[in-house]
Design an enzyme around this catalytic site. Sequence first.
Site, mmCIF file in Angstrom:
data_model
loop_
_atom_site.group_PDB
_atom_site.id
_atom_site.type_symbol
_atom_site.label_atom_id
_atom_site.label_comp_id
_atom_site.label_asym_id
_atom_site.label_seq_id
_atom_site.Cartn_x
_atom_site.Cartn_y
_atom_site.Cartn_z
ATOM 1 N N SER A 1 -30.048 -23.307 -1.961
ATOM 2 C CA SER A 1 -29.821 -24.323 -0.936
ATOM 3 C C SER A 1 -30.788 -25.484 -1.063
ATOM 4 O O SER A 1 -30.619 -26.498 -0.402
ATOM 5 C CB SER A 1 -30.049 -23.715 0.455
ATOM 6 O OG SER A 1 -29.189 -22.658 0.678
ATOM 7 N N HIS B 1 -23.701 -25.493 -5.216
ATOM 8 C CA HIS B 1 -24.087 -25.156 -3.847
ATOM 9 C C HIS B 1 -22.843 -24.991 -2.982
ATOM 10 O O HIS B 1 -22.266 -25.965 -2.493
ATOM 11 C CB HIS B 1 -25.034 -26.240 -3.293
ATOM 12 C CG HIS B 1 -25.538 -25.938 -1.927
ATOM 13 N ND1 HIS B 1 -25.742 -26.899 -0.970
ATOM 14 C CD2 HIS B 1 -25.879 -24.763 -1.341
ATOM 15 C CE1 HIS B 1 -26.174 -26.328 0.134
ATOM 16 N NE2 HIS B 1 -26.263 -25.035 -0.070
ATOM 17 N N GLU C 1 -21.400 -28.581 -3.517
ATOM 18 C CA GLU C 1 -22.268 -29.634 -4.067
ATOM 19 C C GLU C 1 -22.574 -29.291 -5.525
ATOM 20 O O GLU C 1 -22.936 -28.136 -5.821
ATOM 21 C CB GLU C 1 -23.595 -29.680 -3.298
ATOM 22 C CG GLU C 1 -23.622 -30.676 -2.173
ATOM 23 C CD GLU C 1 -24.969 -30.688 -1.464
ATOM 24 O OE1 GLU C 1 -25.584 -31.757 -1.410
ATOM 25 O OE2 GLU C 1 -25.409 -29.641 -0.960
ATOM 26 N N ASN D 1 -28.172 -30.104 3.012
ATOM 27 C CA ASN D 1 -29.290 -29.497 3.740
ATOM 28 C C ASN D 1 -30.447 -30.456 4.003
ATOM 29 O O ASN D 1 -31.252 -30.220 4.903
ATOM 30 C CB ASN D 1 -29.781 -28.246 3.005
ATOM 31 C CG ASN D 1 -28.809 -27.097 3.204
ATOM 32 O OD1 ASN D 1 -28.135 -27.017 4.241
ATOM 33 N ND2 ASN D 1 -28.703 -26.223 2.223
HETATM 34 N N1 LIG Z 1 -26.572 -18.691 4.254
HETATM 35 C C1 LIG Z 1 -26.065 -19.890 3.995
HETATM 36 O O1 LIG Z 1 -25.499 -20.537 4.879
HETATM 37 C C2 LIG Z 1 -26.158 -20.451 2.600
HETATM 38 C C3 LIG Z 1 -25.342 -21.558 2.262
HETATM 39 C C4 LIG Z 1 -25.402 -22.062 0.954
HETATM 40 C C5 LIG Z 1 -26.273 -21.479 0.034
HETATM 41 N N2 LIG Z 1 -27.054 -20.420 0.409
HETATM 42 C C6 LIG Z 1 -27.946 -19.846 -0.616
HETATM 43 O O2 LIG Z 1 -27.318 -18.707 -1.168
HETATM 44 C C7 LIG Z 1 -28.320 -17.745 -1.552
HETATM 45 C C8 LIG Z 1 -28.044 -16.437 -0.850
HETATM 46 O O3 LIG Z 1 -28.052 -16.644 0.554
HETATM 47 P P1 LIG Z 1 -27.363 -15.606 1.537
HETATM 48 O O4 LIG Z 1 -27.195 -16.298 2.848
HETATM 49 O O5 LIG Z 1 -26.196 -14.974 0.892
HETATM 50 O O6 LIG Z 1 -28.549 -14.523 1.684
HETATM 51 P P2 LIG Z 1 -28.439 -12.987 2.106
HETATM 52 O O7 LIG Z 1 -29.770 -12.626 2.650
HETATM 53 O O8 LIG Z 1 -27.224 -12.734 2.938
HETATM 54 O O9 LIG Z 1 -28.186 -12.231 0.706
HETATM 55 C C9 LIG Z 1 -29.094 -12.238 -0.353
HETATM 56 C C10 LIG Z 1 -28.776 -11.035 -1.228
HETATM 57 O O10 LIG Z 1 -29.563 -11.115 -2.422
HETATM 58 C C11 LIG Z 1 -29.887 -9.807 -2.779
HETATM 59 N N3 LIG Z 1 -31.007 -9.809 -3.710
HETATM 60 C C12 LIG Z 1 -32.317 -10.053 -3.466
HETATM 61 N N4 LIG Z 1 -33.040 -9.932 -4.596
HETATM 62 C C13 LIG Z 1 -32.167 -9.620 -5.583
HETATM 63 C C14 LIG Z 1 -32.298 -9.341 -6.983
HETATM 64 N N5 LIG Z 1 -33.488 -9.383 -7.582
HETATM 65 N N6 LIG Z 1 -31.191 -9.050 -7.685
HETATM 66 C C15 LIG Z 1 -29.973 -8.998 -7.078
HETATM 67 N N7 LIG Z 1 -29.787 -9.231 -5.758
HETATM 68 C C16 LIG Z 1 -30.866 -9.536 -5.024
HETATM 69 C C17 LIG Z 1 -30.210 -9.119 -1.450
HETATM 70 O O11 LIG Z 1 -30.152 -7.705 -1.581
HETATM 71 C C18 LIG Z 1 -29.110 -9.686 -0.556
HETATM 72 O O12 LIG Z 1 -27.961 -8.856 -0.549
HETATM 73 C C19 LIG Z 1 -29.673 -18.376 -1.196
HETATM 74 O O13 LIG Z 1 -30.172 -19.056 -2.315
HETATM 75 C C20 LIG Z 1 -29.283 -19.361 -0.098
HETATM 76 O O14 LIG Z 1 -30.185 -20.420 0.025
HETATM 77 C C21 LIG Z 1 -27.017 -19.887 1.666
#
Ligand SMILES: NC(=O)c1ccc[n+]([C@@H]2O[C@H](COP(=O)([O-])OP(=O)(O)OC[C@H]3O[C@@H](n4cnc5c(N)ncnc54)[C@H](O)[C@@H]3O)[C@@H](O)[C@H]2O)c1
Length: 290
Positions: A118, A139, A151, A189
């Site tokens: 993000s 993104h 994005e 963001n």
């Molecule tokens: N939440 C949002 O609205 C949003 C929107 C766009 C982008 N993102 C980005 O997407 C990414 C994930 O966000 P999310 O909301 O899904 O988070 P989340 O906390 O729901 O999920 C993250 C997952 O990553 C896993 N993980 C952690 N370390 C790991 C590893 N070494 N190998 C494999 N898996 C691993 C965790 O077990 C978890 O299931 C982040 O970079 C976040 O910034 C989030």
Amino acid sequence: MVQHVGIIGAGQMGNGIAHVFAVAGYDVLLSDINEEALNKAKAKIEINLQRQVSKGLITADVAAAAQSRITTTTGLDGFGEVDLAIEAATENEQVKIAIFKELCPKLKPEAILATNTSSISITRLASTTDRPEKFIGLHFMNPVPVMKLVELIRGIATSEETYHTAEIFIEKIGKLTANSEDFPAFIVNRLLLPMINEAIYTLYEGVGSVESIDKAMRLGANHPMGPLQLADFIGLDTCLSIMQVLYEGLADTKYRPCPLLVKYVEAGWIGRKVGRGFYDYRGDEPVPTR
Ligand SMILES: NC(=O)c1ccc[n+]([C@@H]2O[C@H](COP(=O)([O-])OP(=O)(O)OC[C@H]3O[C@@H](n4cnc5c(N)ncnc54)[C@H](O)[C@@H]3O)[C@@H](O)[C@H]2O)c1
């Protein structure tokens, strides 16, 4: 030609990304270190596919085929088959770098490596891999099956071919793209998170209650969700990480994460994904936690 997509991280974003690629006919390998996250992701994908069927957006056959195209794993061994790998793990630079170190030797030399970060620098992440010219920021927005935009962010070394290939397959999964240059938190963001952070300051300073802040922005600015509800939806851990990247990356105090946001994260009240954030989701209706 991208046929086989691998996704690392099966949280809120990873399951949504797997969903849209599988519906578009790609084979998907979904990986997470946490078995429980994979089980939750599979259940979530099934619910979301059924929702699309009941709304008439896809047929039951398409939903069943999509589900059968998704394979899950707790390791990275199957990633030698993928044409495109998308990292969607926790928003933490060290976690992402450790994944790339383990993943890169397993990937085909021609595979494209993308991150769904993000906020973190694409150029810096790319420099930790063996393929900066084949590295790109994709993104996706949350929830992925619903939101139209992706994005696209080039690192300094991303090749035109990689950018063009990424653009084409994002169109193939029915999404639209916006280009952002590689600056902290990109476009969406850079604008959205300071607004959410300011909403948390508004709560912190007692200007309004959780409900009044959200209601004010829903009815007064026509936002579909209040900013605190949206923060819970994104995940407060992710919101804090993004504010830290803005604060450190742009060296401007206007991006200082609100201490109340820090406190919620320290409490483990990180939003809907754990059942509690600015709202408590564990009852029939969400109620403010304080
Ligand atoms: N939440 C949002 O609205 C949003 C929107 C766009 C982008 N993102 C980005 O997407 C990414 C994930 O966000 P999310 O909301 O899904 O988070 P989340 O906390 O729901 O999920 C993250 C997952 O990553 C896993 N993980 C952690 N370390 C790991 C590893 N070494 N190998 C494999 N898996 C691993 C965790 O077990 C978890 O299931 C982040 O970079 C976040 O910034 C989030």
